[in-house]
Write a protein that holds these residues in place. Sequence first.
Motif, PDB file in Angstrom:
ATOM      1  N   VAL A   1      38.000  54.811  39.443  1.00  0.00           N
ATOM      2  CA  VAL A   1      38.129  53.820  40.509  1.00  0.00           C
ATOM      3  C   VAL A   1      38.074  54.603  41.804  1.00  0.00           C
ATOM      4  O   VAL A   1      38.976  55.378  42.109  1.00  0.00           O
ATOM      5  CB  VAL A   1      39.453  53.020  40.398  1.00  0.00           C
ATOM      6  CG1 VAL A   1      39.606  52.111  41.601  1.00  0.00           C
ATOM      7  CG2 VAL A   1      39.505  52.232  39.107  1.00  0.00           C
TER       8      VAL A   1
ATOM      9  N   THR B   1      34.154  51.317  44.144  1.00  0.00           N
ATOM     10  CA  THR B   1      34.734  50.302  43.264  1.00  0.00           C
ATOM     11  C   THR B   1      35.672  49.388  44.046  1.00  0.00           C
ATOM     12  O   THR B   1      35.633  48.168  43.898  1.00  0.00           O
ATOM     13  CB  THR B   1      35.508  50.968  42.107  1.00  0.00           C
ATOM     14  OG1 THR B   1      34.640  51.867  41.425  1.00  0.00           O
ATOM     15  CG2 THR B   1      36.045  49.935  41.140  1.00  0.00           C
ATOM     16  N   ILE B   2      36.503  49.969  44.880  1.00  0.00           N
ATOM     17  CA  ILE B   2      37.442  49.189  45.686  1.00  0.00           C
ATOM     18  C   ILE B   2      36.704  48.269  46.645  1.00  0.00           C
ATOM     19  O   ILE B   2      37.043  47.096  46.796  1.00  0.00           O
ATOM     20  CB  ILE B   2      38.428  50.112  46.429  1.00  0.00           C
ATOM     21  CG1 ILE B   2      39.330  50.819  45.409  1.00  0.00           C
ATOM     22  CG2 ILE B   2      39.241  49.332  47.457  1.00  0.00           C
ATOM     23  CD1 ILE B   2      40.176  51.922  45.983  1.00  0.00           C
TER      24      ILE B   2
ATOM     25  N   ALA C   1      35.229  45.389  44.745  1.00  0.00           N
ATOM     26  CA  ALA C   1      36.296  44.469  44.347  1.00  0.00           C
ATOM     27  C   ALA C   1      36.759  43.608  45.525  1.00  0.00           C
ATOM     28  O   ALA C   1      36.974  42.403  45.374  1.00  0.00           O
ATOM     29  CB  ALA C   1      37.465  45.242  43.759  1.00  0.00           C
TER      30      ALA C   1
ATOM     31  N   PHE D   1      42.458  40.941  42.555  1.00  0.00           N
ATOM     32  CA  PHE D   1      41.908  42.235  42.968  1.00  0.00           C
ATOM     33  C   PHE D   1      41.896  43.246  41.832  1.00  0.00           C
ATOM     34  O   PHE D   1      40.911  43.971  41.642  1.00  0.00           O
ATOM     35  CB  PHE D   1      42.717  42.773  44.164  1.00  0.00           C
ATOM     36  CG  PHE D   1      42.270  44.124  44.629  1.00  0.00           C
ATOM     37  CD1 PHE D   1      41.021  44.306  45.190  1.00  0.00           C
ATOM     38  CD2 PHE D   1      43.107  45.220  44.505  1.00  0.00           C
ATOM     39  CE1 PHE D   1      40.604  45.554  45.622  1.00  0.00           C
ATOM     40  CE2 PHE D   1      42.706  46.472  44.931  1.00  0.00           C
ATOM     41  CZ  PHE D   1      41.451  46.639  45.494  1.00  0.00           C
ATOM     42  N   GLU D   2      42.966  43.322  41.053  1.00  0.00           N
ATOM     43  CA  GLU D   2      43.025  44.291  39.955  1.00  0.00           C
ATOM     44  C   GLU D   2      41.978  43.990  38.881  1.00  0.00           C
ATOM     45  O   GLU D   2      41.347  44.901  38.350  1.00  0.00           O
ATOM     46  CB  GLU D   2      44.426  44.330  39.343  1.00  0.00           C
ATOM     47  CG  GLU D   2      45.444  44.932  40.281  1.00  0.00           C
ATOM     48  CD  GLU D   2      46.863  44.844  39.739  1.00  0.00           C
ATOM     49  OE1 GLU D   2      47.064  44.220  38.677  1.00  0.00           O
ATOM     50  OE2 GLU D   2      47.756  45.401  40.375  1.00  0.00           O
TER      51      GLU D   2
ATOM     52  N   MET E   1      38.700  45.209  40.230  1.00  0.00           N
ATOM     53  CA  MET E   1      38.562  46.666  40.127  1.00  0.00           C
ATOM     54  C   MET E   1      38.219  47.077  38.705  1.00  0.00           C
ATOM     55  O   MET E   1      37.366  47.941  38.486  1.00  0.00           O
ATOM     56  CB  MET E   1      39.828  47.377  40.604  1.00  0.00           C
ATOM     57  CG  MET E   1      40.007  47.338  42.096  1.00  0.00           C
ATOM     58  SD  MET E   1      41.166  48.561  42.742  1.00  0.00           S
ATOM     59  CE  MET E   1      42.522  48.486  41.641  1.00  0.00           C
ATOM     60  N   GLN E   2      38.856  46.471  37.728  1.00  0.00           N
ATOM     61  CA  GLN E   2      38.558  46.781  36.328  1.00  0.00           C
ATOM     62  C   GLN E   2      37.113  46.427  36.006  1.00  0.00           C
ATOM     63  O   GLN E   2      36.402  47.202  35.365  1.00  0.00           O
ATOM     64  CB  GLN E   2      39.513  46.027  35.401  1.00  0.00           C
ATOM     65  CG  GLN E   2      40.937  46.500  35.487  1.00  0.00           C
ATOM     66  CD  GLN E   2      41.891  45.601  34.732  1.00  0.00           C
ATOM     67  OE1 GLN E   2      41.487  44.822  33.879  1.00  0.00           O
ATOM     68  NE2 GLN E   2      43.158  45.696  35.047  1.00  0.00           N
TER      69      GLN E   2
ATOM     70  N   SER F   1      34.603  48.805  37.911  1.00  0.00           N
ATOM     71  CA  SER F   1      34.685  50.153  37.348  1.00  0.00           C
ATOM     72  C   SER F   1      33.978  50.201  35.995  1.00  0.00           C
ATOM     73  O   SER F   1      33.190  51.116  35.726  1.00  0.00           O
ATOM     74  CB  SER F   1      36.151  50.574  37.196  1.00  0.00           C
ATOM     75  OG  SER F   1      36.230  51.851  36.617  1.00  0.00           O
TER      76      SER F   1
END
Length: 65
Positions: A9, A13-14, A17, A25-26, A29-30, A33
């Motif tokens: 990450v 990636t951020i 996202a 948001f999480e 990111m997953q 990524s």
Amino acid sequence: MKVCTPTAVDHTTIDEALHSEFTDFEDAMQYFSARRYGADIIITRNKDDFEKSQPCFEPTEYLER
């Protein structure tokens, strides 16, 4: 037998996202990524969070295939 591979990450990636249509948001990111790593599928216990990610399976659903 390889069960999983951790993915990076980073700032890209951020950024992806933050500017995505994901509401969590999480999860975003997953997803980004995994996509950058070249993952073919997403396996999660909450498919609703990854409805924009196809194919996506719950663990038992994936194992039954």
